[in-house]
Design an enzyme around this catalytic site. Structure first.
Site, PDB file in Angstrom:
ATOM      1  N   ARG A 240     -16.256  -8.233 -17.925  1.00 30.60           N
ATOM      2  CA  ARG A 240     -17.075  -7.102 -17.480  1.00 30.60           C
ATOM      3  C   ARG A 240     -18.352  -7.075 -18.321  1.00 30.60           C
ATOM      4  O   ARG A 240     -18.333  -7.374 -19.521  1.00 30.60           O
ATOM      5  CB  ARG A 240     -16.344  -5.772 -17.670  1.00 30.60           C
ATOM      6  N   ASP A 264     -21.000 -13.925 -15.323  1.00 28.54           N
ATOM      7  CA  ASP A 264     -20.635 -13.498 -13.964  1.00 28.54           C
ATOM      8  C   ASP A 264     -20.698 -11.979 -13.854  1.00 28.54           C
ATOM      9  O   ASP A 264     -20.602 -11.434 -12.762  1.00 28.54           O
ATOM     10  CB  ASP A 264     -19.207 -13.987 -13.658  1.00 28.54           C
ATOM     11  N   GLU A 269     -24.740  -3.569 -12.245  1.00 28.03           N
ATOM     12  CA  GLU A 269     -24.335  -4.315 -11.040  1.00 28.03           C
ATOM     13  C   GLU A 269     -24.396  -3.400  -9.827  1.00 28.03           C
ATOM     14  O   GLU A 269     -23.966  -2.248  -9.923  1.00 28.03           O
ATOM     15  CB  GLU A 269     -22.913  -4.843 -11.188  1.00 28.03           C
ATOM     16  N   HIS A 287     -21.086 -11.830  -9.952  1.00 31.45           N
ATOM     17  CA  HIS A 287     -19.720 -11.271  -9.978  1.00 31.45           C
ATOM     18  C   HIS A 287     -18.868 -11.859  -8.829  1.00 31.45           C
ATOM     19  O   HIS A 287     -18.395 -11.123  -7.955  1.00 31.45           O
ATOM     20  CB  HIS A 287     -19.755  -9.734  -9.890  1.00 31.45           C
TER      21      HIS A 287
END
Ligand SMILES: NC(=O)c1ccc[n+]([C@@H]2O[C@H](COP(=O)([O-])OP(=O)(O)OC[C@H]3O[C@@H](n4cnc5c(N)ncnc54)[C@H](O)[C@@H]3O)[C@@H](O)[C@H]2O)c1
Ligand SMILES: O=C(O)[C@H](O)CO
Length: 321
Positions: A240, A264, A269, A287
């Site tokens: 995360r 990622d 986000e 992600h």
């Protein structure tokens, strides 16, 4: 009137998942596939017995306090549950489940892709060909960092972390790890346990994050921890975004303390960190850790397995609260 439980599926899950859900439940589903905001979650909760959300829907304490009494279970379509205030949900008596195991292979694939891509400059090379900038070859051209035989540090040796360790062994890497709890010797498969980050970090030529975001782990990768890594280390994050202080990461890339990073997940986000785009040493993906066709079906089925158990009066396998 249907006697089937009413289930709200917040995002476009796999076609197989939607088909199976519709066979057993009265499904509310909006194909526009937009993340539901707080007001939508609260309003919709009055119409449904269960919700299958993704990590894009935030069940904060404020939202949970306003959920209708009708909602009995939140069967997440994700393993990470940092978007859910579990204490608040427990206090409301709402059951919460997640989807562990079924996405570990896919996520470790992306972690390894980021590790290799960051070390061997994959995105830069691809860009060079597409942009017509590849005009020459020389022994000093596009030189990167070898992976084989290096030391990797894994923070969070749970399901994804253990698959990542296996993948790293495939590259003859020496695996070090820090976890809340030491694994059994059998599960360690030769990985070296570090009780604290203090001893792990100086070993980690590559550092890969696989722990959840909690009050303890938020910001764990910061100026202090980055400076404890060997000079020129490479950082990989498929866990995360908020685990990393992104300003400290940028400073470490600028100074060369980090040779590269493969990410990622981001604090912000969707979108990511626009500053990161200025650095070719940062290899980024949006992600997509668990985004394979096979895994999307498996995640959907696992969320439905949990719902089926709940509505059959059984304990859902992946019950968290
Ligand atoms: N990028 C993606 O698409 C994607 C996909 C899957 C999982 N994830 C993330 O990866 C995380 C891990 O997934 P998992 O299935 O391996 O979960 P898991 O629960 O099996 O493993 C997490 C591990 O972290 C350890 N841990 C917790 N707090 C810690 C701390 N303070 N210090 C050290 N270790 C700590 C736990 O003991 C556990 O072993 C998820 O929480 C999620 O946020 C992201
Ligand atoms: O936690 C997870 O399952 C992934 O990040 C996808 O939501």
């Amino acid at each position: 009137m249907s006697s089937k439980p009413v289930v709200w599926i917040t995002r476009t899950l796999s076609a197989n998942t939607l088909e199976r859900a519709r066979a057993h439940y009265s499904v509310i589903f909006d194909p526009s596939d937009t993340p539901a905001d707080a007001a939508t979650i609260i309003a919709r909760s009055a119409e449904v017995d269960a919700i299958i959300p993704c990590h894009s829907e935030a069940f904060t304490a404020e939202v949970v306090a306003q959920l209708s009494d009708r909602v009995k279970i939140i069967a997440n379509h994700s393993v990470g549950v940092d978007h859910c205030d579990l204490n608040a949900l427990q206090q409301r008596g709402i059951v919460v489940t997640n989807t562990p195991d079924v996405l570990s292979d896919a996520t470790a694939e992306i972690a390894m892709l980021l590790l290799l891509g960051a070390a061997r400059r994959a995105a830069e090379g691809d860009h060079m060909i597409r942009s017509g900038e590849w005009k020459n070859w020389s022994p000093s051209f596009m030189v990167g960092h070898q992976v084989t035989g290096k030391r990797i540090g894994i923070i969070g040796m749970g399901k994804v972390g253990q698959v990542m360790a296996r993948r790293a062994r495939g590259f003859d890497m020496e695996v070090h790890y820090h976890n809340r709890k030491r694994l059994s010797v059998e599960d360690e498969q030769g990985a070296i346990f570090h009780e604290t980050l203090d001893t792990l970090l100086p070993q980690a030529q590559f550092l890969s994050l696989h722990c959840p975001t909690t009050d303890t782990t938020r910001g764990m990768i910061n100026q202090d921890t980055l400076s404890a890594l060997p000079q020129g280390a490479i950082l990989i994050n498929t866990a995360r975004g908020p685990l990393i202080d992104e300003a400290a990461l940028l400073a470490a890339i600028e100074s060369g303390q980090l040779a590269a990073a493969g990410l990622d997940c981001f604090v912000n986000e969707p979108g990511g960190n626009t500053e990161f785009s200025k650095y070719k040493q940062i290899f980024m993906l949006p992600h997509i850790g668990s985004a394979t066709f096979e895994t999307r079906d498996a995640m959907g089925y696992r969320a439905l397995d949990n719902l089926d158990a709940f509505f059959a009066g059984k304990e859902p396998t992946d019950r968290l609260v």
